[in-house]
Design an enzyme around this catalytic site. Structure first.
Site, mmCIF file in Angstrom:
data_model
loop_
_atom_site.group_PDB
_atom_site.id
_atom_site.type_symbol
_atom_site.label_atom_id
_atom_site.label_comp_id
_atom_site.label_asym_id
_atom_site.label_seq_id
_atom_site.Cartn_x
_atom_site.Cartn_y
_atom_site.Cartn_z
ATOM 1 N N ASN A 1 -1.358 6.616 10.753
ATOM 2 C CA ASN A 1 -1.148 5.180 10.915
ATOM 3 C C ASN A 1 -0.640 4.939 12.337
ATOM 4 O OD1 ASN A 1 -0.025 2.589 10.984
ATOM 5 N ND2 ASN A 1 0.694 2.666 8.888
ATOM 6 N N HIS B 1 -6.200 -2.804 8.419
ATOM 7 C CA HIS B 1 -5.203 -1.915 9.010
ATOM 8 C C HIS B 1 -5.184 -0.604 8.223
ATOM 9 C CE1 HIS B 1 -1.481 -0.065 10.083
ATOM 10 N NE2 HIS B 1 -0.882 -0.385 8.959
ATOM 11 N N CYS C 1 1.600 -3.873 12.616
ATOM 12 C CA CYS C 1 0.272 -3.582 12.056
ATOM 13 C C CYS C 1 -0.661 -4.790 11.989
ATOM 14 C CB CYS C 1 0.450 -2.967 10.674
ATOM 15 S SG CYS C 1 1.530 -1.517 10.712
#
Length: 332
Positions: free
Chosen positions: A289, A259, A112
């Site tokens: 995500n 993120h 990430c």
């Protein structure tokens, strides 16, 4: 001498898993509670034979014009779900995309925070004249490593890829970076089996964690509370340090793109750092995500929505698996 992001595009696979689909798999799935907490209603899922490299290739086609192929002199691919253990996926993409063999190519494994680290590498290559036009790709298919009965991770992660063209520019539009890592937390987000330390185990034990989530050591395990604590404890200081090194005050930043982990975490961070809601990106409702792809997807969204415009200063921050985290300031 400097660098800039010239173009960004993303590709999401056609397959989808929405809340209704999760409800079918997990009858006790509280759709309203989960959607409100994590902010995700649907996520894209790659096909059985569709790889991260396939997604990266399709994202690349959106940013590369045929006339520009000869200008690209480096390819960088960030992925944690490679098509092969070896060779490098970036080398395969060089051939598949028809980019000249004079271009360098490499992969790096990061999650990430990958887009931030990749931008830092791009800037280094451009400033040292190793390259003048870089194709920087992020791609992951985490869904292939999530256990079927892992309700938690299946509700969070989606598959996707992005492609960015990073070029030399006389005016530096990529600011200074702060990059951090803490390997003592390596086991908080991990796939234990499949590497050289632990082989895949056909009879891997089914384990329980969190709210009755299941996984095996062949699959992704994430200690959600520990990842949350790591983020909350480290990102506010990261933002302060990044502002300081770039000689900016928080009020001088036009927009913040973090993120896109989940709604709960991002909302908590925004309030703790003191960022106005209208200057903070929060949009993972239909993507989930997507790991290293969330920041470039968010930038693309913000540009299309008009949340950011030419000349704006945007603070980017990534954090997660590794553990690793990093941030920088870019100018649109």
């Amino acid at each position: 001498m400097g660098a800039k992001i010239e173009n960004i595009a993303y590709y999401l696979p056609e397959g989808k898993l929405d809340s209704a689909g999760l409800k079918e798999i997990f009858p006790d799935f509280d759709v309203e509670k989960i959607e409100n907490k994590i902010g995700i209603k649907s996520r894209h899922i790659s096909g059985t034979n569709e790889t991260s490299l396939d997604l990266a290739y399709k994202a690349a086609l959106k940013v590369i014009k045929n006339s520009e192929k000869n200008e690209i002199d480096f390819i960088i691919l960030c992925t944690q779900t490679p098509e092969y253990i070896l060779p490098s996926g970036a080398c395969i993409l060089q051939d598949r995309l028809g980019i000249p063999v004079t271009a360098g190519a490499l992969d790096f494994s990061l999650g990430c925070s990958g887009y931030i680290y990749g931008l830092a590498m791009c800037k280094g290559f451009l400033e040292t004249k190793i390259a003048s036009k870089i194709l920087f790709l992020t791609a992951d298919t985490y869904s292939k490593y999530i256990y079927d009965q892992d309700k938690g991770n299946r509700s969070i992660f989606g598959d996707g890829a992005t492609a960015s063209i990073i070029t030399y520019d006389e005016i530096d539009k990529l600011g200074k970076f702060k990059l951090r890592s803490d390997g003592s937390g390596f086991d908080k987000l991990i796939i234990k089996n499949g590497g050289t330390k632990n082989k895949l185990n056909a009879k891997a034990e089914i384990k329980i964690y969190g709210d009755d989530n299941q996984y095996t050591d062949n699959c992704i395990y994430m200690n959600g509370p520990e990842i949350f604590n790591f983020t909350i404890n480290n990102i506010p200081k990261l933002i302060d340090d990044t502002l300081e090194i770039n000689e900016l005050k928080k009020e001088e930043v036009d927009y913040f793109v973090f993120h896109q982990a989940n709604k709960f975490m991002l909302s908590y961070l925004r309030r703790k750092i003191g960022i106005p809601q209208d200057k903070f990106h929060l949009n993972l409702e239909n993507t989930g995500n997507t790991v290293s792809s969330t920041i470039p997807i968010a930038l693309n969204q913000a540009l299309k929505e008009g949340s950011i415009k030419k000349g704006d200063k945007v603070l980017l921050a990534g954090f997660g698996v590794g553990l690793s985290w990093g941030a920088t300031i870019i100018e649109i």
